[in-house]
Every structure is written in structure tokens, then in C-alpha cells.
Design an enzyme around this catalytic site. Structure first.
Site, PDB file in Angstrom:
ATOM      1  CB  CYS A  80      -0.991  -0.042   1.176  1.00 12.86           C
ATOM      2  SG  CYS A  80      -2.300   1.182   1.046  1.00 12.86           S
ATOM      3  CG  HIS A 177      -3.443  -3.533   3.266  1.00 12.50           C
ATOM      4  ND1 HIS A 177      -2.513  -3.020   4.149  1.00 12.50           N
ATOM      5  CD2 HIS A 177      -4.021  -2.467   2.678  1.00 12.50           C
ATOM      6  CE1 HIS A 177      -2.538  -1.698   4.102  1.00 12.50           C
ATOM      7  NE2 HIS A 177      -3.454  -1.333   3.211  1.00 12.50           N
ATOM      8  CD  GLU A 179      -1.020  -6.039   5.721  1.00  8.79           C
ATOM      9  OE1 GLU A 179      -0.770  -6.442   4.564  1.00  8.79           O
ATOM     10  OE2 GLU A 179      -1.175  -4.836   6.011  1.00  8.79           O
TER      11      GLU A 179
END
Lengths: 200, 250
Positions: A80, A177, A179
Site C-alpha cells: 500500500c 494488503h 496481511e
């Protein structure tokens, strides 16, 4: 020895998810707020929290050094905003970026911004090989617009496509993202860790 | 194409889930962390914790719950309830939440929205709006729906967007708890009035209701509690139902 991944802490957000996810992928994680330590890193992750200028503030004194390391082939992953700072600059801020990817970060097209939620990434790159689907979590209002062929994956939003995955040498950048992208994101991170391992 | 999000919501008090939950295969159906992970496994796109505790001690417990949950969750986590200032928001984000929602305190001090957006980025600032029909418009209520404010809900939505909100969590007080479907007129009015994502909340009693709110309004996400908690259907079943009706889901 597990791969040691250096995660940059710009001091503006929580790094828990990304460090935990990298550890789950088998990496040893070191979080650094002293950016000089990035210069000796075996593998770098620029996490995705904060705004452009705030993120560059701590990196700026080491800008040339970090870029040299990336050019020398140190495996790295931007996420990001951590991807956006790899470009030369951004409409969101006035500070220069690291300038490793040629091009700038621009305001996204689209009525509803931020572009927030799950969207699919189209790519042929092996970094997403083996994922159950191509759906990743996004939250951003700006995106990279490279002036060299580093865009390796795109995503559609409100009728337009934007670059959501970048690669130059050993440096990957995701606008999404991983994660925060459940099992699909974890597999992408694992693929990156395997890729970085292979460069040792 | 951006998928419509399905968000299970867990109401909590003193670190425990308080609405009845009926799940098989979980050791402790009141444990928010376990439930959040179960919902992620079912395909939830995001999880929301709503803390309805009043005491300070309970709020500290809540922070522990957030960090415990963040350890095992790999979808975004939003936390709301009792956020009074920038420091409260910082504490919740540092505990591991990705987004924080504010309600009464944003009405009392609208500048707080801007301060939070400047400190943490607008993408993690959710303003929750509780609206109730009043003649030809909808009025904003605060303090868990107990205090009328005289503020028009659609105008307030536009104002919080200007002040820096990244997302609106819109709850219809008329529909909440009744399980007869989302409040389509209110939801459509707010979603049309702003250019930030809107989450519909209140009234969901079936997967048909979720399809209706996506087909009839411009919302980005639907939040629901009891249909998931009571095993009436799984998140995966809702998504299959939506997919069959041409609605983009993950």
C-alpha cells in the site's frame, strides 16, 4: 537460519498484522525505527500504514542509500503506502519518494473513494501462484502510475483499471494488503518469502 | 470488480460477546476472538466489535480482547463503542484494530473526526450514524439511540464526509432488532448523498434482506449479527445466495 525480514516502522501505525503474518510464513522479523538499519537488511518490507509525507519523513535521510540497496538486488516488498513511496513522488504529499520505480502516485479515478474492500488482481506473475482466488483487501485513494514497465498486475474499479502489483528486479510492490487478505494474502506473502529465500 | 462486503458484528460487554450465540464446534461461544476467527473461516470480509461496556475497567478488557483477536485474524477488524477522543482511538489502533468507529462523541465534537483523520488517515475513521424516521426525514440519535439531536441524518452524513470520515456505518433505529429487513429508504438516501463507502446496519433477518439492500441501494457493505450468531445461515451461504443473484462477492 530463517530469513531475516526487516520491517520499517515509520512511527504512525500498528505493525502487528504484518509482522505476525511474516512470522507465520517462517521468517524472522526485525522491526526498525532507525532507518539506517535498512541499509544492512537481508530482506525489506515497507508496510502499509500512514500518509505519504509522514511515511517518507524518516526514510528521507537514507533515500539514496536505500535505493542503492534495492538496485543492488536486495529482495523487498512494499505494501500500500509502502509501495507508493517506492515511486518518485505523490499527489498526496510534497516530499520525494524513494524513486526506485520511475513514475508518480496519482489520485484514483472513481466516485466513491477510498477504494475500500476486496477486489481481484489480474497477473501472470508467480508471486500469486497457488492462491485459492485472486481477491485481496484494498484501502486507498491513490495509486502508482509508473513511467517504466514495472506494473505486473491490475485491478478494475468503477470501470477503470489501475496498477495493483509492481515488480522491478527483486522489489515487489502491492497496492493491496496481503496481511489483511485471509488465506489468499498469506499465500502471497509465503510466495514472497520463498522468493526472497531463493535470492540468498 | 469491487466485491460487496459482509460484516458480522459482535456486541460485547466486559470483553464477552453478549448477544446470544449458538455455534457448534467452538469451545467457548462467548469468546470474541474465537468467534471472529470462525467468521473469517466462513468467508467474512471484515469483523466489527461493538463495545457496549460503560466502565473504564471493562474498556481495558476490551483492548486486551482486540489484541488477542488481532493475533489470529487476517481480515480487517473494526472496533467501536465509547471512543471519546484521539487517544482512545490511538489505544484501539495500537491494540491491533484496523478501523475505529465513533458515534456520540463525533456529534458532541465534530472536530474530533478531523483530528482522528489527520492523525491516523481517514481510511480508519468510521463515523457511526443512528437514524430514526421523523416525518419526512431521519433524525440522528446518540448514546445508544436514547438521545435525539435534532440533526438531519443525511446532512450529518455529508458533513462527516467533509470532516474526514472514511466510511459511514449507518444503523436504522426503526429497523434495528425487528428483523424485517434493512431500512431501504434511509440507506439509499445516505448512500446517494456521500462519496465514501456506506455500511448498512439494522434489521437484517435473512439472506434475502442482504440481497435487497445491495440491489436497491448503493451501499458497499452489509453488517449483520443475529442471522450469523444463531446459525440461521453461514457467511458462506449468504455469499452463495448473493452470487446467484449477480451480486459481486468474494
Amino acid at each position: 537460519m530463517p530469513l531475516k525480514v526487516t520491517v520499517t516502522d515509520y512511527g504512525v501505525g500498528n505493525l502487528y498484522s504484518i509482522t505476525r503474518s511474516l512470522e507465520r510464513c517462517g521468517a524472522e522479523v526485525e522491526v526498525v525505527s532507525d532507518m539506517s538499519k535498512v541499509l544492512d537488511a537481508e530482506c525489506i518490507v515497507f508496510p502499509g500504514v500512514g500518509a505519504f509525507d509522514r511515511t517518507m519523513e524518516k526514510l528521507l535521510p537514507y533515500r539514496d542509500g536505500i535505493r542503492s540497496r534495492l538496485e543492488a538486488g536486495v529482495p523487498a516488498l512494499g505494501i500500500c503506502i509502502g509501495t507508493q513511496i517506492l515511486f518518485e513522488g505523490s499527489d498526496e504529499g510534497s516530499r520525494p519518494g524513494l524513486g526506485f520505480y520511475r513514475g508518480r502516485v496519482v489520485r484514483m479515478q472513481g466516485k466513491v473513494l477510498p477504494h475500500m474492500g476486496w477486489n481481484s488482481v489480474e497477473t501472470d506473475d508467480p508471486i500469486l501462484e497457488g492462491t485459492p482466488d485472486r481477491m485481496f483487501y484494498f484501502v486507498h485513494s491513490y495509486c502508482g502510475e509508473p513511467s517504466e514497465p514495472v506494473c505486473i498486475g491490475t485491478t478494475e474499479y468503477e470501470g477503470a483499471r489501475f496498477g495493483s502489483l509492481f515488480r522491478k528486479g527483486n522489489v515487489y510492490g502491492t497496492q493491496f494488503h496481503p496481511e489483511k487478505s485471509s488465506v489468499t494474502g498469506m499465500r502471497a506473502l509465503k510466495n514472497f518469502i520463498d522468493f526472497a529465500e531463493a535470492q540468498r | 470488480m469491487l466485491a460487496k462486503r459482509i460484516i458480522p458484528c459482535l456486541d460485547m460487554k466486559g470483553g464477552r460477546v453478549v448477544k446470544g450465540i449458538n455455534f457448534k464446534g467452538l469451545r467457548d461461544v462467548g469468546d470474541p476472538s474465537e468467534l471472529a476467527v470462525e467468521y473469517e473461516r466462513q468467508g467474512a470480509d471484515e469483523i466489527t466489535f461493538l463495545d457496549i461496556s460503560a466502565s473504564l475497567e471493562a474498556r481495558r478488557t476490551m483492548l486486551n480482547v482486540v489484541s488477542e483477536t488481532a493475533k489470529n485474524l487476517t481480515v480487517p477488524l473494526a472496533v467501536g463503542g465509547g471512543i471519546k477522543n484521539v487517544q482512545d482511538m490511538r489505544d484501539v489502533l495500537n491494540a491491533g484494530a484496523d478501523k475505529v468507529s465513533m458515534n456520540s462523541s463525533a456529534v458532541a465534537d465534530p472536530n474530533m473526526i478531523t483530528a482522528c483523520a489527520e492523525n491516523f488517515g481517514r481510511q480508519c475513521v468510521i463515523v457511526a450514524i443512528d437514524g430514526k424516521r421523523s416525518g419526512d426525514h431521519w433524525e440522528v440519535f446518540t448514546h445508544g439511540g436514547t438521545r435525539p439531536t435534532g440533526i438531519d441524518a443525511v446532512e450529518w452524513a455529508q458533513r462527516v464526509e467533509d470532516l474526514g470520515a472514511g466510511e459511514i456505518l449507518l444503523t436504522s433505529m426503526d429497523a434495528d432488532g425487528v428483523k424485517t429487513g434493512y431500512d431501504i429508504p434511509l440507506t439509499a438516501a445516505v448512500a446517494d448523498a456521500v462519496d465514501i463507502p456506506v455500511i448498512a446496519s439494522g434489521g437484517c433477518g435473512s439472506k434475502e434482506h442482504i440481497a435487497d439492500v445491495f440491489l436497491q441501494t448503493g451501499v458497499s457493505a452489509a453488517l449483520a449479527a443475529s442471522i450469523f450468531h444463531y446459525n440461521e445461515c453461514t457467511v458462506g451461504e449468504v455469499k452463495q445466495y448473493l452470487r446467484d443473484r449477480g451480486i459481486a462477492v468474494r
